[in-house]
Design an enzyme around this catalytic site. Sequence first.
Site: not given
Ligand code: GUN
Length: 283
Positions: A53, A97, A120
């Site tokens: 990311k 996350q 998100d």
């Molecule tokens: N864990 C698994 N997929 C995601 C996601 O799309 N965003 C976040 N923040 N954590 C995750």
Amino acid sequence: MAVCIDGKALAAEIKENLKTDVRNFTERFGRQITLAVVLVGNNPASEVYVRNKVKAAEFVGIKSLSFTLPENSEESDVTELIKNLSDDKSVDGILVQLPLPKHLSEDKILSLIPPEKDVDGFTAYNVGNSTLFKDAIVSCTPMGIMYMLNSIPVPLCGKNAVVIGRSNIVGKPVSMLLLKENCTVTICHSKTANIKEITKQADVLVVAIGKPKFVTADMVKDGAVVIDVGINRTESGLCGDVDFDAVKDKASYISPVPGGVGPMTIAMLMKNAYLCALRRENA
Ligand code: GUN
């Protein structure tokens, strides 16, 4: 033999286009878009996702601020950080996350993210508005899936869509997006009886159950579109929730793992960060 839906190539195209949007934003508002990325603990998969990311942000010209807290952090350490980032006017988006270490309340921590910085789309406000089909920040994996489905010449209206998995991150929100596109949506999960009878009816099958090669060829209708959201680390390497080699001969379109939904999630995160920044400027 199915056509592969190349998520990696689609994501590259989206990020390339975003580069221009982000550059224009910087020129217009005289500041960089800023994304704060919070990782608690040392889950190896999460570390890889976060690294990817941050790399994508750098590529499109978004400034990222990385915060890594130890596994044994107190809840107050995390809530304090989120509150500071909420108050920080230079921060456009906050990403925590998931999963968080078990002793921390995901609910409590996510609820502290202001809806307008919720890149998100995980907060109740954005999930609620999205479910009401109102303007909202929609979570990245479901958006990536819809983008992939819209990239192929198969209309969604009126189709039977079956989603395997009912998670807050994928199963539930993607079901709502498919409903919005006028699909007839069925959600299957670990307690579903006769799952094969249901998946055999699917014109569109989205699989997010987290079990390696769970979907076998006998579960798939001839000519179905299959989207595999799973990323499973097995002894023989990375694999999805779909038995790709067998299902590809039955499906009309199929997304691979790796190179399918994963890169799309990251591209959509960049898009959401850009959209959050635009909204914060009332633009
Ligand atoms: N864990 C698994 N997929 C995601 C996601 O799309 N965003 C976040 N923040 N954590 C995750």
